[in-house]
Design a protein around this motif. Structure first.
Motif, PDB file in Angstrom:
ATOM      1  N   LYS A  10       0.727  -1.271   0.023  1.00 34.21           N
ATOM      2  CA  LYS A  10       0.116   0.014  -0.067  1.00 34.21           C
ATOM      3  C   LYS A  10       0.861   1.374   0.012  1.00 34.21           C
ATOM      4  CE  LYS A  10      -4.021   1.939   0.502  1.00 34.21           C
ATOM      5  NZ  LYS A  10      -3.641   3.478   0.420  1.00 34.21           N
ATOM      6  N   ILE A  11       1.765   1.129   0.727  1.00 29.96           N
ATOM      7  CA  ILE A  11       2.782   2.374   0.856  1.00 29.96           C
ATOM      8  C   ILE A  11       3.488   2.772  -0.443  1.00 29.96           C
ATOM      9  CG2 ILE A  11       5.068   3.303   1.840  1.00 29.96           C
ATOM     10  CD1 ILE A  11       4.248   1.734   4.319  1.00 29.96           C
ATOM     11  N   LEU A  12       3.915   1.492  -1.063  1.00 25.73           N
ATOM     12  CA  LEU A  12       4.552   1.627  -2.497  1.00 25.73           C
ATOM     13  C   LEU A  12       3.612   2.186  -3.680  1.00 25.73           C
ATOM     14  CD1 LEU A  12       6.609  -1.564  -2.798  1.00 25.73           C
ATOM     15  CD2 LEU A  12       7.676   0.651  -2.575  1.00 25.73           C
ATOM     16  N   GLU A  13       2.287   1.677  -3.539  1.00 26.63           N
ATOM     17  CA  GLU A  13       1.300   2.183  -4.452  1.00 26.63           C
ATOM     18  C   GLU A  13       1.164   3.821  -4.131  1.00 26.63           C
ATOM     19  OE1 GLU A  13      -1.979  -0.258  -3.576  1.00 26.63           O
ATOM     20  OE2 GLU A  13      -1.548  -1.809  -4.818  1.00 26.63           O
ATOM     21  N   ASP A  14       1.066   4.278  -2.849  1.00 26.56           N
ATOM     22  CA  ASP A  14       0.666   5.562  -2.586  1.00 26.56           C
ATOM     23  C   ASP A  14       1.995   6.405  -2.526  1.00 26.56           C
ATOM     24  OD1 ASP A  14      -1.754   4.672  -2.514  1.00 26.56           O
ATOM     25  OD2 ASP A  14      -1.564   4.701   0.154  1.00 26.56           O
ATOM     26  N   ALA A  15       3.310   6.001  -3.098  1.00 31.24           N
ATOM     27  CA  ALA A  15       4.200   6.741  -3.082  1.00 31.24           C
ATOM     28  C   ALA A  15       4.243   7.859  -4.143  1.00 31.24           C
ATOM     29  CB  ALA A  15       5.548   5.956  -3.421  1.00 31.24           C
ATOM     30  N   PRO A  16       5.061   9.263  -3.605  1.00 32.33           N
ATOM     31  CA  PRO A  16       5.043  10.367  -4.427  1.00 32.33           C
ATOM     32  C   PRO A  16       5.525   9.914  -5.978  1.00 32.33           C
ATOM     33  CG  PRO A  16       5.807  10.851  -2.360  1.00 32.33           C
ATOM     34  CD  PRO A  16       5.562   9.353  -2.368  1.00 32.33           C
ATOM     35  N   LYS A  17       4.878  10.895  -6.718  1.00 30.13           N
ATOM     36  CA  LYS A  17       5.329  10.524  -8.263  1.00 30.13           C
ATOM     37  C   LYS A  17       6.923  10.472  -8.433  1.00 30.13           C
ATOM     38  CE  LYS A  17       4.918  12.260 -13.005  1.00 30.13           C
ATOM     39  NZ  LYS A  17       4.160  13.073 -14.025  1.00 30.13           N
ATOM     40  N   GLU A  18       7.570  11.653  -7.799  1.00 32.27           N
ATOM     41  CA  GLU A  18       8.883  11.758  -7.985  1.00 32.27           C
ATOM     42  C   GLU A  18       9.913  10.565  -7.453  1.00 32.27           C
ATOM     43  OE1 GLU A  18       7.805  14.537  -4.662  1.00 32.27           O
ATOM     44  OE2 GLU A  18       6.967  13.739  -6.378  1.00 32.27           O
ATOM     45  N   ILE A  19       9.319   9.977  -6.383  1.00 28.75           N
ATOM     46  CA  ILE A  19      10.052   8.882  -5.564  1.00 28.75           C
ATOM     47  C   ILE A  19       9.746   7.590  -6.553  1.00 28.75           C
ATOM     48  CG2 ILE A  19      10.001   7.290  -3.819  1.00 28.75           C
ATOM     49  CD1 ILE A  19      10.984  10.047  -2.978  1.00 28.75           C
ATOM     50  N   LYS A  20       8.803   7.556  -7.157  1.00 30.49           N
ATOM     51  CA  LYS A  20       8.470   6.188  -8.021  1.00 30.49           C
ATOM     52  C   LYS A  20       9.333   6.483  -9.374  1.00 30.49           C
ATOM     53  CE  LYS A  20       3.717   5.372  -7.001  1.00 30.49           C
ATOM     54  NZ  LYS A  20       2.160   4.948  -7.318  1.00 30.49           N
ATOM     55  N   GLU A  21       9.507   7.715  -9.764  1.00 33.16           N
ATOM     56  CA  GLU A  21      10.420   7.816 -10.972  1.00 33.16           C
ATOM     57  C   GLU A  21      11.993   7.435 -10.572  1.00 33.16           C
ATOM     58  OE1 GLU A  21       9.681  11.770 -12.219  1.00 33.16           O
ATOM     59  OE2 GLU A  21       7.712  11.382 -13.255  1.00 33.16           O
ATOM     60  N   SER A  22      11.931   7.449  -9.489  1.00 32.94           N
ATOM     61  CA  SER A  22      13.574   7.299  -9.135  1.00 32.94           C
ATOM     62  C   SER A  22      13.840   5.798  -8.818  1.00 32.94           C
ATOM     63  CB  SER A  22      13.943   8.091  -7.877  1.00 32.94           C
ATOM     64  OG  SER A  22      13.433   7.786  -6.713  1.00 32.94           O
ATOM     65  N   TRP A  23      12.883   5.147  -8.696  1.00 34.02           N
ATOM     66  CA  TRP A  23      12.976   3.393  -8.364  1.00 34.02           C
ATOM     67  C   TRP A  23      13.877   3.104  -9.473  1.00 34.02           C
ATOM     68  CZ3 TRP A  23       7.249   2.092  -7.249  1.00 34.02           C
ATOM     69  CH2 TRP A  23       6.802   2.617  -5.654  1.00 34.02           C
ATOM     70  N   ILE A  24      14.633   1.825  -8.961  1.00 30.71           N
ATOM     71  CA  ILE A  24      15.287   1.062  -9.954  1.00 30.71           C
ATOM     72  C   ILE A  24      14.973  -0.353  -9.658  1.00 30.71           C
ATOM     73  CG2 ILE A  24      17.772   0.151 -10.482  1.00 30.71           C
ATOM     74  CD1 ILE A  24      18.774   2.723  -9.341  1.00 30.71           C
ATOM     75  N   GLU A  25      14.488  -0.990 -10.755  1.00 26.63           N
ATOM     76  CA  GLU A  25      14.322  -2.396 -10.767  1.00 26.63           C
ATOM     77  C   GLU A  25      15.272  -3.335 -11.072  1.00 26.63           C
ATOM     78  OE1 GLU A  25      10.678  -3.885 -12.492  1.00 26.63           O
ATOM     79  OE2 GLU A  25       9.285  -2.103 -12.111  1.00 26.63           O
ATOM     80  N   LYS A  26      15.698  -4.366 -10.580  1.00 28.91           N
ATOM     81  CA  LYS A  26      16.698  -5.218 -10.630  1.00 28.91           C
ATOM     82  C   LYS A  26      16.110  -6.730 -10.500  1.00 28.91           C
ATOM     83  CE  LYS A  26      21.424  -5.961  -8.769  1.00 28.91           C
ATOM     84  NZ  LYS A  26      22.455  -5.699  -7.963  1.00 28.91           N
ATOM     85  N   ASN A  27      16.556  -7.625 -11.387  1.00 25.52           N
ATOM     86  CA  ASN A  27      16.601  -8.912 -11.234  1.00 25.52           C
ATOM     87  C   ASN A  27      17.806  -9.817 -11.119  1.00 25.52           C
ATOM     88  OD1 ASN A  27      13.577  -8.760 -12.194  1.00 25.52           O
ATOM     89  ND2 ASN A  27      14.326  -8.496 -14.257  1.00 25.52           N
TER      90      ASN A  27
END
Length: 215
Positions: A10-27
């Motif tokens: 829920k916290i991730l879903e509600d994260a601010p846009k600028e925070i979401k844009e800075s996320w890095i996905e890694k496999n």
């Protein structure tokens, strides 16, 4: 280890846009390290899918497994807040998908969402309590006792068929060579059977008597 899926998701879903844009996905592929003991990192890791083991390398080169992280676990939070090098190695057991959050963005996010800080505090507290209880419990037992105790517990919970030597390493906080010696010990005594990578306890009463005799 328990996870915080509902709250964290829920916290991730509600994260601010600028925070979401800075996320890095890694496999990370199964068997590869996610974090390495004594290295430094500046990211918070959130395990989205897969499982990962946590272990520490002792002074004599022995690897001691501690626990397994499940999806929606938080990794590397203690090192960021304590400003220390990685205290453990985290290795992917299965293929893992992770979300990386830069330290600066993490601190900014915490200021905007105090409930995120509470979630991380809960994660840190849970890990600390788990490890402390585990050390206290295992410190009074030999490896042989730990192995038989873990197998009997798994049998009580109906999970013996899923128990393997890797899980025993983690549950018993012992390296594989010690687990192998202990399994051989209990096989020789007719207490435990190990065939085709599966454990069996042919006589439960005999196994409990053997464990009580050790204690």
């Amino acid at each position: 280890m328990k996870n915080t899926m509902n709250k964290l998701q829920k916290i991730l879903e509600d994260a601010p846009k600028e925070i979401k844009e800075s996320w890095i996905e890694k496999n990370v592929s199964a068997g590869m390290p996610i974090l390495i003991q004594n290295d430094e990192h500046k990211f918070l890791y959130i395990l989205i899918s897969g499982t990962a083991s946590v272990s520490i390398l002792l002074s004599r080169g022995t690897v001691m497994p501690l626990f397994v992280n499940e999806p929606w676990s938080i990794l590397g939070e203690m090192e960021i807040f304590c400003k220390i090098k990685n205290i453990a190695t985290v290795t992917a057991i299965t293929d893992c998908r992770l979300l990386l959050i830069n330290q600066d963005n993490l601190l900014k996010w915490i200021n905007e969402r105090p409930d995120f800080a509470v979630t991380m505090l809960d994660e840190i507290s849970t890990k600390s309590v788990y490890i402390t209880r585990k050390v206290i419990r295992l410190s009074s037992m030999t490896v042989d006792e730990r192995v038989l105790d873990c197998l009997l517990l798994a049998n009580e919970e109906g999970k013996l068929e899923n128990m393997d030597k890797q899980n025993l390493c983690i549950q018993c906080c012992a390296p594989l060579r010690s687990i192998n010696r202990s399994v051989s010990h209990w096989k020789d005594k007719g207490v435990v059977m190990y065939e085709k990578k599966k454990f069996y306890i042919p006589d439960i009463e005999k196994a409990y008597k053997a464990l009580n005799y050790c204690k």
